[in-house]
Design a protein around this motif. Structure first.
Motif, short mmCIF file in Angstrom:
data_model
loop_
_atom_site.label_atom_id
_atom_site.label_comp_id
_atom_site.label_asym_id
_atom_site.label_seq_id
_atom_site.Cartn_x
_atom_site.Cartn_y
_atom_site.Cartn_z
N ARG A 562 0.87 -1.19 0.00
CA ARG A 562 0.00 0.00 0.00
C ARG A 562 0.90 1.23 0.00
NH1 ARG A 562 -3.23 -3.49 3.76
NH2 ARG A 562 -5.42 -3.41 3.14
N ARG A 618 0.47 -1.32 -5.27
CA ARG A 618 -0.81 -0.70 -5.61
C ARG A 618 -0.61 0.81 -5.72
NH1 ARG A 618 -5.66 -1.20 -1.45
NH2 ARG A 618 -4.49 0.39 -0.35
N GLU A 795 -12.62 -4.87 -6.28
CA GLU A 795 -13.13 -4.56 -4.94
C GLU A 795 -14.42 -3.75 -4.99
OE1 GLU A 795 -10.21 -2.31 -2.71
OE2 GLU A 795 -9.52 -1.25 -4.49
N GLY A 816 -9.93 -7.27 -3.45
CA GLY A 816 -9.86 -6.44 -2.24
C GLY A 816 -11.14 -6.68 -1.47
N THR A 817 -11.12 -7.75 -0.69
CA THR A 817 -12.38 -8.17 -0.08
C THR A 817 -12.81 -7.28 1.10
OG1 THR A 817 -11.03 -9.83 0.99
CG2 THR A 817 -12.45 -10.56 -0.81
N ASN A 818 -11.92 -6.40 1.55
CA ASN A 818 -12.38 -5.46 2.58
C ASN A 818 -13.42 -4.53 1.96
OD1 ASN A 818 -10.34 -6.58 4.14
ND2 ASN A 818 -8.89 -4.96 3.65
N ASP A 819 -13.03 -3.92 0.85
CA ASP A 819 -13.98 -3.02 0.18
C ASP A 819 -15.12 -3.80 -0.47
OD1 ASP A 819 -13.30 -0.28 0.56
OD2 ASP A 819 -11.42 -0.69 -0.50
N ARG A 829 -17.23 -0.26 6.42
CA ARG A 829 -16.18 -1.03 7.08
C ARG A 829 -15.58 -0.27 8.25
NH1 ARG A 829 -11.31 -1.05 2.56
NH2 ARG A 829 -9.93 -1.27 4.33
C1 PEP Z 1 -9.38 -4.27 0.29
O1 PEP Z 1 -10.25 -3.44 0.09
O2 PEP Z 1 -9.64 -5.45 0.58
C2 PEP Z 1 -7.97 -3.90 0.26
C3 PEP Z 1 -7.01 -4.80 0.34
O3 PEP Z 1 -7.67 -2.58 0.20
P1 PEP Z 1 -7.77 -1.57 1.43
O4 PEP Z 1 -8.02 -2.37 2.66
O5 PEP Z 1 -6.47 -0.86 1.47
O6 PEP Z 1 -8.91 -0.72 1.03
#
Ligand code: PEP
Ligand code: MG
Length: 930
Positions: A562, A618, A795, A816-819, A829
């Protein structure tokens, strides 16, 4: 009788593999009987009977008839009669479900005792004290478990009697005193229940079986199942194991103990355990007396020790797994009372896995599958800084390794409340009981003043991987007044202590800790894991230092670097701010040119650390205002600056006012005041403050302009790259120049550039064009080819739906499974996890936190769609995941099944992910062959 309503199975006939029906303890008793180990005879009332009881509110018809006929078989097998007046047969009723839930359900001992059989027992054993001791224990246990009499009422009588007689310990009470205690206990029972204590042995047995069944639905059992995610498919109801009593408290040729076939704290191949001479089983487990190590048995009862070693060896050979067993010696005869797979800490699991393969006991596959991946987290537990030299305030037994610091709390309820509120807690108890389990979950660690390494506290803490120090006997705990005393020192609730579960030391205050190191055994096991796994494991790392560590942990590349974390470092933040605040393209360009060499060095560091392994960088993702001060902070600073000018004006008036008020004081300070005012007026003339105010106001204006209501859905990711291509261009150039430098220096590189937040292929194409141009320029300038892969993060939901098009341009996808989770659920989140999600799990609306465990049914479906369409477009498309789920074992299993190429997770989770990836592959194979 049909097979369906056979509620009871004798140990000699039960199927040792049918844990669902017989419970783990029952099945193992059958198995041990079958292989000829000395198990006292008995039978099992099945879990099906338990479910029928819980369902209908009474024991099913015919069950007690079966029980009676099995008791009759026991009677003829051992030549004693149940509850008889001469040499009576007594039994225990022990709980035991398919999944081990140590101490979470109930057990009752010495059933069959009544005035007549007690006489018989005393005659047969010639030991009056023993008889009354057994009797008072039975009344208390039966009273508490089967009749619901509060334990404190019995404790109260025991304390009163000890005070009256001057006895310190239970063992100091003689036969008449125990008889008087038993009578007081009988009064307690009849006083509380309004009925005399039941004397009919079969009534006792029936009531006890029902009580054990009910304990399946007791609070601590339910809490335990919830915490360890034990579903009805894994264990449904408890069995009731009815077992002939054997006594470890018949004199000094009797003993009782618990053992592990290997040391559960280190994995060392030595029989490990504790025993007490002349005692009953609960005395060891409850930690009421501090027991002796098993090695001492070699001196005290050499024959028994030899038989015990033989028993341990047979158990391991049969189960091919470390066993945790209970034994009793009754007048020179050894009995095995139970066995189960030993719960060990992670270090011991790893060591025994590796050693058992070397010994030929198990194969590599079994060695891998017996270690739960999440357990590896324990190996990352902090330890006390070895340089720390403080004196411990007390030392107990090293019961569960790892170091933890927190505020002292003396009861489980407070620990639960404060732990849930996010505080760090050490639960401090005299001894723990199973009902304290909720306090364990919430605490960082546990400290007890009594009990051995196999006490309840130790076993539960070890299972959870929480540090525990037990038996710190110099600590006197006063739960009522919420204080503990160690000599003259006082420990109050809320005071911070540190416990070291690896050495048993307890310290005042918070002691610094360090991470654990990788052992050779861990490396061996993980090497086997890598051979078994199909998924690759990469790390998310943003600095060369983290990248190097991740490689030590076995990362096969960086799956997410990142770059904003690099921007945020103190030494460059001001340049980043200058770049953002620049009013003209030239000013922005100048700031970017200052950033480029810094970024280039960052990337070179990353490439060197990874020595030819892929490094996925990224491009900038977060909204720009994240690099700027907040509005509130700027407003405050501007206000302070303005006040400063007013403060100077007031100071200028000070000499005159002081002269008026106190001429002596004025005279004394006149010189220094004049000097100060001179300096201030010079400053005033310089107008530095005005300049600063203007600058800050400028920044404030910009910050306000950049502010967004929903920054996570706003001007971020590739949107920034589209509106400010010069930023992305600088980053791309820095990456490629760093790579070119490395190539020139003979260092292998595999850079990958990844674009965040892509919604449409058109965005990606623009950035791809930029990358191609810069790549050509860098290659031309350097005169060498630079290897590069270009890909897209997936994502946002639209990217999943448009994956085929995106794969026209992207050579790889990284989920990007967080987003993506945020977008799929429309749950922020930032807020969901501490606002409403806990309520959702409690109400059963969601089983897991979707930000922690990948939501296979929703997010997973989108991923599968994206993979299928992406690969239809570009068969060689590489697919990975870099959201937090990439280090979570259940999610990794899904990633394996969905056909991803790799997972990427934070460095310390890399070992967990490697093992989880192996599990996924092995379990998948198993699934396919069945
Ligand atoms: C995500 O969204 O899963 C991701 C890896 O990016 P970030 O957490 O930096 O948004
Ligand atoms: Mg993201």
């Amino acid at each position: 009788m049909t097979a369906r309503n056979k509620w009871v199975h004798a140990f000699s006939e039960g199927d040792g593999r049918n844990k669902m029906l017989l419970g783990g303890k029952g099945a193992n008793l059958c198995e041990m009987t079958r292989i000829g180990l000395p198990v006292p005879p008995g039978f099992i009332v099945t879990t099906e009977a338990c479910l029928a009881y819980l369902d209908g509110g009474r024991l099913p018809d015919g069950l007690m008839d079966e029980v009676r006929s099995h008791v009759a078989r026991l009677e003829s097998a051992i030549g004693k009669r149940f509850g008889a007046a001469r040499d009576p047969l007594l039994v225990s009723v022990r709980s035991g479900s398919a999944m081990s839930m140590p101490g979470m359900m109930d057990t009752i001992l010495n059933l069959g005792l009544n005035p007549a059989s007690l006489e018989g027992l005393i005659q047969a054993t010639g030991n009056e004290r023993f008889g009354w001791d057994a009797c008072r224990r039975m009344i208390q246990l039966f009273g508490k478990v089967a009749l619901g009499v509060p334990d404190e009422l019995f404790d109260h009588e025991m304390i009163a009697l000890k005070q009256e007689t001057g006895a310190h310990h239970d063992v100091d009470l003689d036969a008449p005193q125990l008889r008087s205690l038993a009578r007081r206990f009988l009064d307690v029972v009849s006083g509380h229940t309004g009925r005399p204590f039941p004397e009919d042995p079969y009534e006792q047995l029936e009531t006890a079986i029902a009580a054990v069944f009910r304990s399946w639905n007791g609070k601590r059992a339910i809490d335990y199942r919830r915490q360890f995610k034990i579903t009805p498919a894994m264990a449904n109801g408890t069995a009731a194991n009815v077992c002939t009593m054997v006594f470890g408290n018949l004199g000094n040729d009797s003993a009782t103990g618990v053992g592990f076939t290997r040391n559960p704290a280190t994995g060392e191949r030595v029989v490990f355990g504790e025993y007490l001479t002349n005692a009953q089983g609960e005395d060891v487990v409850a930690g009421i007396r501090t027991p002796k190590p098993i090695a001492a048995l070699a001196q005290e009862m050499p024959q028994m020790h030899a038989e015990l070693m033989d028993l341990a060896a047979k158990l391991e050979r049969h189960y091919r797994e470390v066993q945790d067993f209970e034994f009793t010696v009754e007048r020179g005869k050894l009995y095995a009372l139970q066995t189960r797979n030993g719960k060990m800490n992670a270090q011991a699991m790893v060591r025994t896995s590796v050693e058992m393969v070397r010994e030929g006991l198990i194969d590599e596959r079994q060695a891998l599958l017996r270690v739960p991946p999440a357990m590896f987290e324990q190996l990352m537990v902090p330890r006390l800084d070895p340089g720390f030299k403080g004196q411990p305030l007390a030392t107990g037994l090293p019961a569960s390794p790892g170091a933890a610091a927190g505020q002292i709390v003396f009861d489980a309820d407070t620990a639960e409340a404060r732990g849930k509120a996010g505080e760090k807690i050490i639960l401090v108890r005299e001894e723990t009981k199973p009902e304290d389990i909720h306090g364990f979950f919430a605490a960082q660690g546990v400290l007890t003043s009594r009990g051995g390494k196999t006490s309840h506290a130790a076993v539960v803490a070890r299972g959870m991987g929480k540090p525990c120090v037990s038996g710190a006997e110099t600590i006197v705990v006063d739960v009522r007044n919420k204080v503990a005393h160690v000599g003259p020192a006082e420990l109050k609730e809320g005071q911070v202590i540190t416990i070291d579960g690896s050495t048993g030391a307890v310290y005042f205050g918070e002691v610094p800790t360090v991470e654990v190191e990788f052992t050779q055994d861990m490396a061996t096991l993980l090497k086997w894991a890598d051979q078994a796994a199909r998924l690759g494991v990469r790390a998310n790392a943003d600095t060369p230092r983290d990248a190097l560590r991740a490689r030590e942990w076995g990362a096969q590349g960086i799956g997410l670097c990142r770059t904003e974390r690099m921007f945020n470092q103190m030494d460059r933040l001001h340049v980043v701010q200058e770049m953002i605040l620049a009013e003209t393209p030239e000013a922005r360009h100048a700031a970017l040119e200052r950033l480029r060499p810094i970024q280039k060095e960052d990337f070179k560091g990353m490439f060197k650390a990874m020595a030819g392994l892929p490094v996925t960088v990224r491009l900038l993702d977060p909204p720009m205002h994240e690099f700027l001060p907040t509005v509130a902070q700027l407003e405050l600073e501007i206000a302070h600056l303005r006040h400063f000018r007013e403060a100077i004006a007031s100071l200028e008036e000070m000499p005159e006012t002081l002269k008026l008020l106190n001429p002596r004081l004025h005279h004394q300070y006149e010189g220094s005041l004049t000097k100060l005012l001179g300096g201030l007026s010079e400053f005033k003339e310089s107008h530095l403050d005005d300049e600063l105010i203007a600058k800050k106001a400028d920044v404030l204006r910009k910050v306000r302009a950049l502010a967004e209501v929903n920054p996570m859905l706003g001007h971020r990711g590739v949107r920034l790259g589209i509106s400010h291509p010069e930023i992305y261009e600088m980053q791309i150039r820095a990456i490629l120049e760093a790579a070119a430098d490395c190539v020139r220096e003979g260092i292998a590189v595999a850079p990958e550039i990844m674009v965040p937040q892509v919604v449409t292929v058109e965005e990606l194409k623009r950035i791809a064009t930029l990358v191609k141009r810069v790549q050509a320029e860098v290659e031309a300038a350097a005169g060498i080819k630079v290897p590069l892969r270009f890909g897209s993060m997936i994502e946002v939901v639209r990217a999943c739906l448009r994956a085929a098009r995106i794969a026209e341009t992207a050579e790889f996808f990284s989920f990007g499974t967080n987003d993506l989770t945020q977008a799929t659920f429309s749950f922020s989140r930032e807020d969901a996890e501490n606002k409403f999600l806990p309520l959702y799990y409690e109400a059963g609306l969601l089983q897991d936190n979707p930000f922690e465990v990948l939501d296979v049914k929703g997010v997973g479906e989108l991923m599968k769609l994206a993979i299928a369409n992406g690969r239809a477009q570009r068969p060689e498309l590489k697919v990975g995941i870099c959201g937090e789920h990439g280090g979570e074992p259940l999610s990794i299993r899904f990633c394996h099944q969905a056909g991803l190429d790799y997972v990427s997770c934070s460095g310390p989770r890399v070992p967990i992910a490697r093992l989880a990836a192996a599990h996924a592959a092995l379990l998948d194979d198993e699934h396919r062959t069945h």
